[in-house]
Design a protein around this motif. Structure first.
Motif, PDB file in Angstrom:
ATOM      1  N   UNK A  31      49.074  40.946  42.886  1.00 33.42           N
ATOM      2  CA  UNK A  31      48.042  39.963  43.175  1.00 33.42           C
ATOM      3  C   UNK A  31      46.747  40.637  43.616  1.00 33.42           C
ATOM      4  N   UNK A  32      46.869  41.626  44.514  1.00 31.98           N
ATOM      5  CA  UNK A  32      45.648  42.312  44.949  1.00 31.98           C
ATOM      6  C   UNK A  32      45.024  43.085  43.798  1.00 31.98           C
ATOM      7  N   UNK A  33      45.865  43.607  42.900  1.00 35.29           N
ATOM      8  CA  UNK A  33      45.322  44.313  41.736  1.00 35.29           C
ATOM      9  C   UNK A  33      44.528  43.354  40.864  1.00 35.29           C
ATOM     10  N   UNK A  34      45.105  42.172  40.650  1.00 35.92           N
ATOM     11  CA  UNK A  34      44.387  41.186  39.844  1.00 35.92           C
ATOM     12  C   UNK A  34      43.063  40.814  40.485  1.00 35.92           C
ATOM     13  N   UNK A  35      43.084  40.644  41.824  1.00 41.25           N
ATOM     14  CA  UNK A  35      41.844  40.267  42.512  1.00 41.25           C
ATOM     15  C   UNK A  35      40.829  41.393  42.424  1.00 41.25           C
ATOM     16  N   UNK A  36      41.263  42.640  42.730  1.00 43.69           N
ATOM     17  CA  UNK A  36      40.326  43.753  42.719  1.00 43.69           C
ATOM     18  C   UNK A  36      39.838  44.041  41.314  1.00 43.69           C
ATOM     19  N   UNK A  37      40.746  43.943  40.330  1.00 44.39           N
ATOM     20  CA  UNK A  37      40.315  44.144  38.953  1.00 44.39           C
ATOM     21  C   UNK A  37      39.293  43.089  38.547  1.00 44.39           C
ATOM     22  N   UNK A  38      39.569  41.873  38.987  1.00 44.87           N
ATOM     23  CA  UNK A  38      38.608  40.812  38.700  1.00 44.87           C
ATOM     24  C   UNK A  38      37.257  41.106  39.311  1.00 44.87           C
ATOM     25  N   UNK A  39      37.271  41.590  40.564  1.00 47.13           N
ATOM     26  CA  UNK A  39      36.011  41.927  41.221  1.00 47.13           C
ATOM     27  C   UNK A  39      35.313  43.087  40.505  1.00 47.13           C
ATOM     28  N   UNK A  40      36.117  44.109  40.062  1.00 50.38           N
ATOM     29  CA  UNK A  40      35.522  45.247  39.356  1.00 50.38           C
ATOM     30  C   UNK A  40      34.870  44.793  38.054  1.00 50.38           C
ATOM     31  N   UNK A  41      35.608  43.977  37.301  1.00 48.30           N
ATOM     32  CA  UNK A  41      35.057  43.473  36.046  1.00 48.30           C
ATOM     33  C   UNK A  41      33.812  42.639  36.308  1.00 48.30           C
ATOM     34  N   UNK A  42      33.879  41.805  37.342  1.00 47.40           N
ATOM     35  CA  UNK A  42      32.731  40.967  37.667  1.00 47.40           C
ATOM     36  C   UNK A  42      31.534  41.830  38.060  1.00 47.40           C
ATOM     37  N   UNK A  43      31.799  42.895  38.864  1.00 43.58           N
ATOM     38  CA  UNK A  43      30.721  43.786  39.271  1.00 43.58           C
ATOM     39  C   UNK A  43      30.107  44.462  38.049  1.00 43.58           C
ATOM     40  N   UNK A  44      30.979  44.924  37.134  1.00 46.82           N
ATOM     41  CA  UNK A  44      30.482  45.593  35.925  1.00 46.82           C
ATOM     42  C   UNK A  44      29.663  44.633  35.073  1.00 46.82           C
ATOM     43  N   UNK A  45      30.184  43.413  34.891  1.00 52.41           N
ATOM     44  CA  UNK A  45      29.463  42.425  34.079  1.00 52.41           C
ATOM     45  C   UNK A  45      28.123  42.072  34.703  1.00 52.41           C
ATOM     46  N   UNK A  46      28.098  41.930  36.036  1.00 51.78           N
ATOM     47  CA  UNK A  46      26.847  41.609  36.699  1.00 51.78           C
ATOM     48  C   UNK A  46      25.842  42.754  36.548  1.00 51.78           C
ATOM     49  N   UNK A  47      26.342  44.001  36.671  1.00 47.97           N
ATOM     50  CA  UNK A  47      25.457  45.152  36.498  1.00 47.97           C
ATOM     51  C   UNK A  47      24.894  45.186  35.086  1.00 47.97           C
ATOM     52  N   UNK A 320      31.492  50.589  35.784  1.00 50.97           N
ATOM     53  CA  UNK A 320      32.901  50.261  35.593  1.00 50.97           C
ATOM     54  C   UNK A 320      33.793  51.372  36.157  1.00 50.97           C
ATOM     55  N   UNK A 321      33.410  52.627  35.929  1.00 51.36           N
ATOM     56  CA  UNK A 321      34.216  53.731  36.438  1.00 51.36           C
ATOM     57  C   UNK A 321      34.245  53.718  37.966  1.00 51.36           C
ATOM     58  N   UNK A 322      33.103  53.428  38.603  1.00 50.93           N
ATOM     59  CA  UNK A 322      33.069  53.356  40.067  1.00 50.93           C
ATOM     60  C   UNK A 322      33.972  52.227  40.573  1.00 50.93           C
ATOM     61  N   UNK A 323      33.904  51.050  39.918  1.00 49.28           N
ATOM     62  CA  UNK A 323      34.720  49.910  40.352  1.00 49.28           C
ATOM     63  C   UNK A 323      36.201  50.201  40.202  1.00 49.28           C
ATOM     64  N   UNK A 324      36.601  50.809  39.065  1.00 51.31           N
ATOM     65  CA  UNK A 324      38.021  51.107  38.860  1.00 51.31           C
ATOM     66  C   UNK A 324      38.513  52.152  39.851  1.00 51.31           C
ATOM     67  N   UNK A 325      37.660  53.091  40.188  1.00 48.75           N
ATOM     68  CA  UNK A 325      38.066  54.090  41.181  1.00 48.75           C
ATOM     69  C   UNK A 325      38.302  53.437  42.537  1.00 48.75           C
ATOM     70  N   UNK A 326      37.428  52.500  42.926  1.00 53.58           N
ATOM     71  CA  UNK A 326      37.631  51.775  44.182  1.00 53.58           C
ATOM     72  C   UNK A 326      38.903  50.951  44.162  1.00 53.58           C
ATOM     73  N   UNK A 327      39.184  50.319  43.005  1.00 52.58           N
ATOM     74  CA  UNK A 327      40.428  49.529  42.891  1.00 52.58           C
ATOM     75  C   UNK A 327      41.659  50.401  43.059  1.00 52.58           C
ATOM     76  N   UNK A 328      41.673  51.546  42.379  1.00 55.22           N
ATOM     77  CA  UNK A 328      42.836  52.420  42.443  1.00 55.22           C
ATOM     78  C   UNK A 328      43.033  52.943  43.875  1.00 55.22           C
ATOM     79  N   UNK A 329      41.951  53.299  44.551  1.00 52.66           N
ATOM     80  CA  UNK A 329      42.080  53.803  45.921  1.00 52.66           C
ATOM     81  C   UNK A 329      42.609  52.710  46.848  1.00 52.66           C
ATOM     82  N   UNK A 330      42.111  51.450  46.676  1.00 50.60           N
ATOM     83  CA  UNK A 330      42.575  50.346  47.522  1.00 50.60           C
ATOM     84  C   UNK A 330      44.043  50.050  47.284  1.00 50.60           C
ATOM     85  N   UNK A 331      44.484  50.105  46.031  1.00 53.12           N
ATOM     86  CA  UNK A 331      45.882  49.805  45.728  1.00 53.12           C
ATOM     87  C   UNK A 331      46.803  50.871  46.319  1.00 53.12           C
ATOM     88  N   UNK A 332      46.389  52.132  46.228  1.00 48.98           N
ATOM     89  CA  UNK A 332      47.222  53.194  46.806  1.00 48.98           C
ATOM     90  C   UNK A 332      47.318  53.046  48.316  1.00 48.98           C
TER      91      UNK A 332
END
Length: 984
Positions: A31-47, A320-332
């Motif tokens: 669930x947190x992965x889905x939320x963070x991935x969603x936020x990463x994608x949203x951040x990338x799309x907004x950028x 996108x790379x920055x957002x995915x890196x933040x997601x992976x660090x948060x999940x770990x």
């Protein structure tokens, strides 16, 4: 009804007890992965969207600048042409040549300058004209083909410029586009001619390319390809030829692709981006302001934006790379936090199914002892699990005990159900249950037999179709209560059924059920209808009674302009007929008199029996002649009435009193008094006479006599000229006497006894009846106090008038006297008539209820005549019902009276009332009453009213001597002939 589940019968393992497919920690990570991935994608799309927005805004600024610079270049080129033309007269020899209109001189002057102008200035064509518009010379290549009609109208431009003596400019497009400047030439301040200079837009396009950095194309609108241009320059979707195009090798395919994607007008309104062969281009169209008559044209700007788009993509990939890196660090990090607690929670969840299987000891061993220090939520769950196992173990023991109790209770409910079913089937009432839609679910055996259908035939049908002959359903939202309906039974006999409806809530289904209980009240309704008729009619003669006559007078004389008359009749010597031949003969004679009166009066008036041998006749809208004529006819007709009895023929006459409205009284009460007075005066004149008071003076004399009696009553109350008489009531169950009715008598001026019929109406009219009732109550309570010392079982009854019942101080007076005498109020009965109760029913009911709280009883007097329904009998808290003597007197001879008396007794007993029968005049009547179940009997056959000293002399004497013996009164006396005045 399912019973509780025993541990022995509980399933050992189900699919629910197996380990879940996905544990909580993985669910949390997912669930947190889905939320963070969603936020990463949203951040990338907004950028990405922000970069595109910034680029578009930048390009809009560039487009505006390019359009502005293109227009400036066009204007600058036009002004340059005009300036160049203005310098032409300064050429050597040009001014005189123009003035002379010498072509060779003009050519000689301009030819040396033409190469310079053509090559360095970029002029394509020069034409020189004289001031008269004569063509003096042409240099360069003309635009278009004059033979095709496509050349510009230069002659017209020259004429306009010479006439206006002002420069003129034009932009003409054919196969190519040229700018034209037509400049008038001044020679020594005089118009000497005009020059036309033209320049191709290619120069302007090259300048625009150098300024904007974009490739430039010039599109000229033509439906068909230009033969002077290569075919690839024709854009069929845009209907035009590209006359000028920079960077043609890579821009021409781009224009062909764009023409297939968008209409040309789309590029005019806003730029469009095109991806072509891994390159990104932006296209814009600027419309040219051409001279009317020329072909339309557009300036096309093709910008290569490949570098900008690649920069945007690169920035997007970086975000996108920055957002995915933040997601992976948060999940770990989250996985490291949850791993230990979730593993403990998993082990705890594996123990919970053991609780369901009752393995409480195994759960406690597996959980172990929770931590005392640094405890967390899971440690708290361990504690709760241990407590829950202990509680569930104790609860299981209680459930087993409750299961045993429930089994015993179910057996008891089964027995009760069987009892209820037997009760329903044996009850002599209809019992039906039906759902909210009116569909029958249950009916007892009596209801089935009444409609002649079985339970299976009835069940499921609509309640009102079966038991109410298809009557309308009750209105939505109306509360269930009671109603009476007609029912045609299986014997095809109409019945009246009183239904009582009540809601029942089904706790199992949650649906509302209605239970309806029906009572067959056909016999009761018949008795009520008979009693309702008796309320306004005389049962002997079938004529309207006094009440109906009074109501008819009230209605006839309620109008201010009303006129009319009443006749008051009293039969002469009627008592002699009763005494000589008996009451049966008297009743027959009364029926003959009633028939004769109806024959004489007919439809002109109303005939009523007012009581005993008194009759009344009401004439509406009648004057004295009509009233006296009718009185004469009535007197003569009654003289012919004869009743044969044995060998005798009883004849009768009547004394008739006539009173006119409003001469002899402006209200029904005074009018009846006047008619009564006139009747007595007619009786004084002899049998068979009628009389009408001649003037109002006679009425006043009668009133004076009444005033005399009013004053005498007042003196009698003050001087104690009233006496109490007592008449016993025989209890038929054991022929015992312990109830007495107290009656009041008055001593007249000469010491004679005056009957209540003489002074009670006057006391009621003068409102002295209240004071008289108070005197009787005080005397009765004092008498009861003395009697109870020796006979505490004696009960006394006292008549109470309507005025006293509705007085506000009755309760306080009675409570005070009961307290003062210290006697048991339950031995005092207050007798009231229906008239006294229903005059103000709400107030009367309230007073009766309050007095009942003191302990006193109430008796409804004259029952059967005054009641129009049993409504009051049901609502008034009376203990006794006294059946009117009118129905008792001839009970042994009149079947109708026996039917009515039986009905009244059954109804009274049904309402929990004791019954008293008055006017008992024979042993036969007494035995019938005993057979019908009457509680008490009263009348001349039992005993005449007696003075207090005669009725209670021995008891009072014993009380005075303080003796202890109890003397029993006789329970019966020798039969006596009852008098017409009745027992009171």
């Amino acid at each position: 009804m399912p019973g509780p589940v025993h541990p022995s019968t509980r399933p050992t393992r189900t699919s629910r007890s197996r380990r879940p497919f996905l544990s909580l920690k993985w669910r949390a990570l997912l669930l947190t992965s889905l939320v963070l991935l969603g936020l990463a994608v949203m951040y990338t799309l907004l950028s990405h969207a922000n970069l595109n927005l910034q680029f578009e805004q930048h390009r809009e600024v560039i487009h505006e600048r390019q359009a502005r610079e293109s227009r400036v270049a066009m204007v600058s080129s036009r002004e340059h042409l005009q300036q160049l033309g203005s310098l032409l007269p300064s050429l050597s020899g040009m001014g005189p040549a123009l003035q002379r209109r010498d072509r060779s001189a003009v050519a000689a002057s301009f030819d040396p300058q033409w190469p310079v102008i053509q090559l360095e200035v970029g002029i394509d064509e020069v034409l020189i004209f004289s001031a008269e518009g004569e063509h003096l010379g042409t240099w360069g290549e003309p635009l278009g083909h004059p033979e095709r009609g496509a050349a510009p109208p230069i002659t017209d431009w020259i004429r306009e410029a010479l006439q206006q003596q002002a420069p003129r400019h034009a932009l003409w497009c054919e196969t190519r586009c040229r700018q034209y400047a037509i400049v008038p030439l001044l020679v020594e301040g005089v118009l000497g001619g005009a020059v036309v200079l033209s320049r191709s837009l290619a120069e302007v396009a090259l300048n625009a390319q150098r300024i904007s950095g974009s490739d430039i194309g010039l599109l000229i609108h033509r439906a068909h390809p230009d033969p002077d241009l290569v075919p690839e320059r024709h854009l069929a979707p845009w209907s035009g030829n590209v006359a000028i195009l920079t960077g043609e090798l890579h821009t021409r395919p781009v224009l062909h692709a764009a023409s297939k994607l968008w209409p040309l007008e789309t590029l005019v309104h806003s730029p469009r981006q095109l991806d072509w062969q891994d390159q990104h281009y932006e296209l814009t169209a600027l419309p040219l302001e051409v001279t009317p008559g020329s072909r339309a044209g557009h300036l096309l700007l093709i910008s290569d934006i490949t570098e900008q788009m690649q920069a945007i993509r690169q920035d997007t990939r970086t975000a996108l790379a920055v957002a995915l890196s933040g997601w992976l660090a948060a999940e770990l990090l989250l996985l490291g936090i949850l791993w230990g607690p979730m593993d403990r929670l998993r082990r705890l969840s594996e123990q919970l199914p053991l609780l369901a299987r009752g393995e409480f000891q195994a759960v406690r061993r597996a959980v172990g002892q929770p931590r005392r220090q640094l405890a967390d939520e899971i440690d708290l769950m361990d504690v709760v699990t241990l407590d829950l196992s202990s509680q569930l173990e104790a609860l299981e023991e209680r459930v087993k005990a409750r299961d045993r109790e429930l089994s015993a209770r179910m057996a008891e409910l089964g027995r009760q159900r069987d009892f209820v079913n037997r009760l329903l089937d044996t009850a002599r009432v209809i019992i039906v249950t039906h759902d909210a839609g009116g569909r029958i679910t249950l009916v007892n055996a009596y209801g089935q037999s009444l409609v002649g259908l079985s339970a299976d035939e009835i069940r499921g049908q609509r309640f009102r179709d079966i038991f109410m002959n298809g009557g309308a359903d009750q209105a939505s939202g109306e509360p269930l209560s009671q109603e009476e309906t007609a029912l045609l039974g299986s014997d095809r006999e109409p019945r009246t059924v009183a239904w009582y409806h009540a809601p029942l809530h089904n706790a199992e289904t949650g649906n509302a059920t209605v239970i309806s209980v029906g009572l067959d009240v056909t016999a009761r309704k018949a008795a009520e209808e008979r009693l309702s008729w008796l309320a306004s009619h005389d049962p002997l003669t079938n004529l309207p009674n006094r009440r109906a006559f009074q109501a008819a007078m009230d209605k006839a004389f309620e109008r201010p302009s009303a006129r009319g008359a009443i006749l008051f009749l009293d039969l002469d010597q009627f008592k002699d007929i009763n005494d000589f031949s008996g009451h049966q003969s008297g009743d027959q004679l009364l029926n003959l008199v009633a028939e004769a009166l109806e024959e004489v009066v007919g439809a002109d008036g109303m005939v009523a029996r007012l009581g005993g041998d008194e009759f009344g006749i009401l004439l509406r809208d009648a004057e004295e002649p009509q009233a006296t004529a009718l009185a004469e006819r009535v007197a003569r007709r009654l003289e012919r009435v004869a009743l044969p009895v044995g060998g005798l023929r009883h004849r009768t006459t009547a004394s008739v009193g006539v009173a006119l409205f409003p001469r002899h009284g402006d209200n029904p009460l005074d009018l009846m008094a006047s008619a009564d007075l006139a009747m007595y005066q007619a009786k004084d004149a002899g049998p068979g006479h009628w009389h009408i008071l001649p003037t109002a003076n006679k009425v006043r004399e009668a009133v004076q006599e009444r005033v005399y009696w009013v004053e005498y009553l007042r003196d009698a109350l003050a001087e104690g000229k009233f006496e109490l008489f007592a008449q016993p009531l025989l209890r038929l169950a054991d022929d015992h006497v312990n109830h007495y009715e107290l009656l009041v008598r008055m001593r007249g001026p000469n010491g004679e006894l005056v009957s209540p019929g003489r002074f009670i109406p006057i006391a009621e009219h003068s409102r002295q009846i209240v004071e008289l009732d108070r005197w009787v109550l005080r005397e009765a309570l004092d008498l009861m106090r003395r009697l109870h010392r020796s006979r505490p079982d004696l009960h006394l009854a006292v008549n109470l008038s309507a005025h006293s019942l509705h007085s506000d101080d009755l309760y306080d007076m009675l409570a005070k006297e009961l307290q003062r005498h210290r006697i048991d109020a339950s031995h005092l009965t207050l007798e009231i008539t229906e008239t006294a109760a229903v005059t103000d029913f709400v107030k009367a009911k309230g007073m009766i209820s309050r007095i009942r709280e003191l302990g006193c009883h109430f008796s409804l007097d004259d029952f059967g005549v005054g009641f129009s329904s049993f409504h009051y009998l049901r609502q008034l808290p009376a203990s006794f019902v006294k059946i009117d003597g009118l129905f008792i007197r001839d009970l042994e001879r009149n079947p109708d009276d026996r039917l009515l008396v039986q009905a009244m007794i059954n109804i009274a007993h049904g309402f929990g009332k004791q019954t008293v029968a008055e006017y008992v005049g024979s042993a036969e009547v007494l035995e019938l009453l005993r057979e019908y179940g009457v509680t008490y009997a009263q009348g001349f056959f039992i005993s005449h009213p007696m003075p207090i000293s005669e009725a209670f002399g021995q008891i009072l004497a014993a009380d005075e001597q303080r003796g202890s013996g109890v003397i029993r009164l006789p329970t019966n006396t020798s039969p006596r002939s009852p008098r017409r005045s009745g027992s009171k």
